[in-house]
Design a protein around this motif. Structure first.
Motif, PDB file in Angstrom:
ATOM      1  N   SER A  43      35.833  39.342  59.470  1.00 12.42           N
ATOM      2  CA  SER A  43      34.444  38.924  59.651  1.00 12.42           C
ATOM      3  C   SER A  43      33.653  40.084  60.231  1.00 12.42           C
ATOM      4  N   GLY A  44      32.460  39.770  60.769  1.00 16.79           N
ATOM      5  CA  GLY A  44      31.623  40.830  61.312  1.00 16.79           C
ATOM      6  C   GLY A  44      32.148  41.383  62.631  1.00 16.79           C
ATOM      7  N   GLY A  45      32.861  40.561  63.383  1.00 15.05           N
ATOM      8  CA  GLY A  45      33.323  40.997  64.695  1.00 15.05           C
ATOM      9  C   GLY A  45      34.826  41.155  64.820  1.00 15.05           C
TER      10      GLY A  45
ATOM     11  N   PHE B  84      31.301  47.491  56.843  1.00 22.76           N
ATOM     12  CA  PHE B  84      30.342  47.267  55.747  1.00 22.76           C
ATOM     13  C   PHE B  84      28.912  47.363  56.276  1.00 22.76           C
TER      14      PHE B  84
ATOM     15  N   GLY C 112      33.866  43.775  58.506  1.00 24.58           N
ATOM     16  CA  GLY C 112      32.463  43.437  58.239  1.00 24.58           C
ATOM     17  C   GLY C 112      31.512  44.415  58.922  1.00 24.58           C
ATOM     18  N   GLU C 113      31.922  44.830  60.122  1.00 23.88           N
ATOM     19  CA  GLU C 113      31.135  45.801  60.882  1.00 23.88           C
ATOM     20  C   GLU C 113      31.080  47.133  60.118  1.00 23.88           C
TER      21      GLU C 113
ATOM     22  N   PRO D 270      22.500  41.914  55.989  1.00 23.09           N
ATOM     23  CA  PRO D 270      23.861  42.347  56.299  1.00 23.09           C
ATOM     24  C   PRO D 270      24.419  43.269  55.210  1.00 23.09           C
TER      25      PRO D 270
ATOM     26  N   GLY E 168      27.590  43.810  54.006  1.00 25.03           N
ATOM     27  CA  GLY E 168      28.629  43.413  53.051  1.00 25.03           C
ATOM     28  C   GLY E 168      28.050  43.009  51.697  1.00 25.03           C
ATOM     29  N   PRO E 169      27.157  42.007  51.705  1.00 26.39           N
ATOM     30  CA  PRO E 169      26.571  41.603  50.419  1.00 26.39           C
ATOM     31  C   PRO E 169      25.798  42.747  49.763  1.00 26.39           C
TER      32      PRO E 169
ATOM     33  N   HIS F 143      38.002  29.799  60.484  1.00 27.35           N
ATOM     34  CA  HIS F 143      38.101  30.554  59.226  1.00 27.35           C
ATOM     35  C   HIS F 143      39.463  30.330  58.569  1.00 27.35           C
TER      36      HIS F 143
ATOM     37  N   VAL G 178      33.852  38.655  55.060  1.00 27.24           N
ATOM     38  CA  VAL G 178      34.265  39.745  54.164  1.00 27.24           C
ATOM     39  C   VAL G 178      35.047  39.222  52.954  1.00 27.24           C
TER      40      VAL G 178
ATOM     41  N   ASP H 214      30.269  32.019  57.894  1.00 23.81           N
ATOM     42  CA  ASP H 214      30.283  31.008  58.950  1.00 23.81           C
ATOM     43  C   ASP H 214      29.667  29.678  58.499  1.00 23.81           C
TER      44      ASP H 214
ATOM     45  N   HIS I 135      36.836  30.150  66.698  1.00 24.60           N
ATOM     46  CA  HIS I 135      36.108  30.499  65.474  1.00 24.60           C
ATOM     47  C   HIS I 135      37.030  31.039  64.372  1.00 24.60           C
TER      48      HIS I 135
ATOM     49  N   GLY J 134      36.645  34.328  56.572  1.00 21.06           N
ATOM     50  CA  GLY J 134      35.691  35.249  57.200  1.00 21.06           C
ATOM     51  C   GLY J 134      34.777  35.826  56.132  1.00 21.06           C
TER      52      GLY J 134
ATOM     53  N   ALA K  15      34.221  37.003  51.138  1.00 22.83           N
ATOM     54  CA  ALA K  15      33.272  36.675  50.062  1.00 22.83           C
ATOM     55  C   ALA K  15      33.156  37.862  49.107  1.00 22.83           C
ATOM     56  N   ASN K  16      33.684  39.016  49.520  1.00 22.87           N
ATOM     57  CA  ASN K  16      33.566  40.231  48.695  1.00 22.87           C
ATOM     58  C   ASN K  16      34.309  40.075  47.361  1.00 22.87           C
TER      59      ASN K  16
HETATM   60  O1  KG4 Z   1      32.490  35.365  59.231  1.00 18.38           O
HETATM   61  P1  KG4 Z   1      31.092  35.843  59.146  1.00 18.38           P
HETATM   62  O2  KG4 Z   1      30.117  35.050  58.310  1.00 18.38           O
HETATM   63  O3  KG4 Z   1      30.454  35.965  60.587  1.00 18.38           O
HETATM   64  C1  KG4 Z   1      31.215  36.426  61.678  1.00 18.38           C
HETATM   65  O4  KG4 Z   1      32.043  35.649  62.187  1.00 18.38           O
HETATM   66  O5  KG4 Z   1      31.026  37.631  61.990  1.00 18.38           O
HETATM   67  O6  KG4 Z   1      31.131  37.369  58.633  1.00 18.38           O
HETATM   68  C2  KG4 Z   1      29.989  38.142  58.537  1.00 18.38           C
HETATM   69  C3  KG4 Z   1      30.393  39.492  57.985  1.00 18.38           C
HETATM   70  C4  KG4 Z   1      29.241  40.513  57.975  1.00 18.38           C
HETATM   71  O7  KG4 Z   1      29.718  41.722  58.516  1.00 18.38           O
HETATM   72  C5  KG4 Z   1      28.914  40.656  56.500  1.00 18.38           C
HETATM   73  O8  KG4 Z   1      28.438  41.944  56.143  1.00 18.38           O
HETATM   74  C6  KG4 Z   1      30.257  40.367  55.857  1.00 18.38           C
HETATM   75  O9  KG4 Z   1      30.819  39.344  56.630  1.00 18.38           O
HETATM   76  N1  KG4 Z   1      30.130  39.924  54.464  1.00 18.38           N
HETATM   77  C7  KG4 Z   1      30.626  40.620  53.422  1.00 18.38           C
HETATM   78  C8  KG4 Z   1      30.203  39.940  52.249  1.00 18.38           C
HETATM   79  N2  KG4 Z   1      29.489  38.831  52.632  1.00 18.38           N
HETATM   80  C9  KG4 Z   1      29.446  38.856  54.001  1.00 18.38           C
HETATM   81  N3  KG4 Z   1      31.355  41.751  53.384  1.00 18.38           N
HETATM   82  C10 KG4 Z   1      31.670  42.234  52.177  1.00 18.38           C
HETATM   83  N4  KG4 Z   1      31.294  41.659  51.006  1.00 18.38           N
HETATM   84  C11 KG4 Z   1      30.571  40.516  50.991  1.00 18.38           C
HETATM   85  N5  KG4 Z   1      30.210  39.952  49.843  1.00 18.38           N
END
Ligand code: KG4
Ligand code: ZN
Length: 336
Positions: A139-141, A169, A166-167, A181, A183-184, A118, A273, A304, A114, A271, A275-276
């Protein structure tokens, strides 16, 4: 690019069921069934709920990806699915479905890491993205800083020692009552806020590439509780911007520590994050200041998706690699 393999990519490692058809850098289709609303009421991803939702979505979504791409399954060169890391029950759905589909079509199957997905995502939008590069994956994990010496040749220089970015956030947004979630929610909530309103700590200054976010969590909760009691709580945009700044600064600092040490001429990211908006802005500004190239996927390619899985699979397919029919998922797979 007609010489490139035509690949169906499936992704079910967490809370999005995703499928895409990709040829080279051309994303012919990319579809997604998000489970965000299902998990939002629990404040986080519930593994059993995720696995069940993948089972319900995967077949219809695969058909839609093929139909949108105008591709008949027999024309595929290979089928790929995420092998790990991720939630075991969720991974099993896409992996078993992909393996079975490949077997039925008598096509090669590829199980994909995975995080390598990314790492490949920027390639779908940037023709000149290539090694050597420092890649920040968050990412989240998982959160890690990778030195990509060549395609397929990765050295993880640093990673989180506790929570992934991501966790952090997600947990902080939940604490601030901003929903899931996180992050957004924090990204949006920081609009118009002052990132220097509250000076939250930046941890592990003595370790160049590793990060830690558990101290930040404690600092934010302690600060908010005290300020609330004292009636000095800053406006929510200031709070969000300050929390975000603390996470972003650490990711940017460690990334450029790696750029300095490796002499890599490029920085890339992947990943959710990534996208921030603030993280993108700061990575781009620092890269420009140092004359380093920067390759970030568009926000929908940071989170993802199936296209990134197909892109990573295409590389391994080209090297003649195949995943055996009796291969299993690996929920703790690690890149580099
Ligand atoms: O890569 P991903 O889509 O899924 C995993 O592989 O975990 O990442 C998801 C993580 C979540 O923790 C989410 O809160 C974070 O990415 N995320 C962001 C934003 N968009 C998604 N974190 C900060 N700012 C964002 N705009
Ligand atoms: Zn991911």
């Amino acid at each position: 690019m007609t010489g490139d393999p035509l690949i169906l990519g499936l992704e079910t490692s967490c809370d999005e069921t995703a499928a895409a058809v990709v040829r080279g850098r051309d994303v012919l289709s990319s579809v997604l069934a998000s489970q965000v609303e299902m998990h939002a009421r629990f404040g986080g991803v519930v593994p059993e709920v995720a696995a069940r939702a993948h089972v319900e979505a995967i077949r219809g979504l695969t058909h839609r990806a093929l139909r949108d791409a105008g591709v008949h399954p027999v024309d595929l060169d290979a089928v790929a699915a995420t092998r790990g890391p991720g939630l075991a029950g969720a991974l099993m759905v896409g992996f078993a479905y992909g393996k079975t589909l490949a077997w039925a079509l008598a096509k090669p199957f590829l199980g994909v890491d995975h995080m390598e997905g990314h790492l490949f995502a920027p390639l779908l939008e940037h023709a000149d993205y290539c090694p050597p590069a420092v890649v920040v994956l968050a990412s989240g994990g998982h959160s890690q800083i990778v030195h990509m010496r060549d395609w397929g040749d990765y050295e993880t220089l640093g990673s989180t020692i506790d929570d992934a970015a991501g966790e952090a956030f997600d947990k902080l947004a939940r604490f601030l009552g901003l929903g899931f979630p996180g992050g957004p929610a924090i990204d949006g909530g920081s609009e118009g806020g002052d990132p220097n309103a509250v000076a939250f700590p930046r941890a592990l200054a003595d370790r160049p590439y590793d990060f830690s976010f558990s101290g930040l969590k404690t600092a934010v909760t302690t600060f908010v509780r005290r300020a609330h009691e004292e009636g000095t709580l800053p406006p929510m945009p200031d709070l969000c911007a300050s929390v975000q700044e603390a996470i972003v600064d650490v990711l940017v600092d460690k990334t450029f520590n790696a750029v300095e040490a490796t002499g890599a001429p490029a920085v890339a990211g992947g990943g959710g994050v990534l996208a921030n908006r603030r993280l993108r802005e700061k990575l781009e500004a620092e890269a420009a200041r140092r004359g380093v190239a920067v390759f970030l996927p568009s926000p929908s390619m940071c989170t993802d998706n199936g296209a990134m899985i197909a892109a990573a699979a295409a590389f391994h397919y080209g090297r003649g690699e195949r995943t055996a029919p009796d291969a299993e998922i690996d929920s703790s797979l690690r890149l580099g």
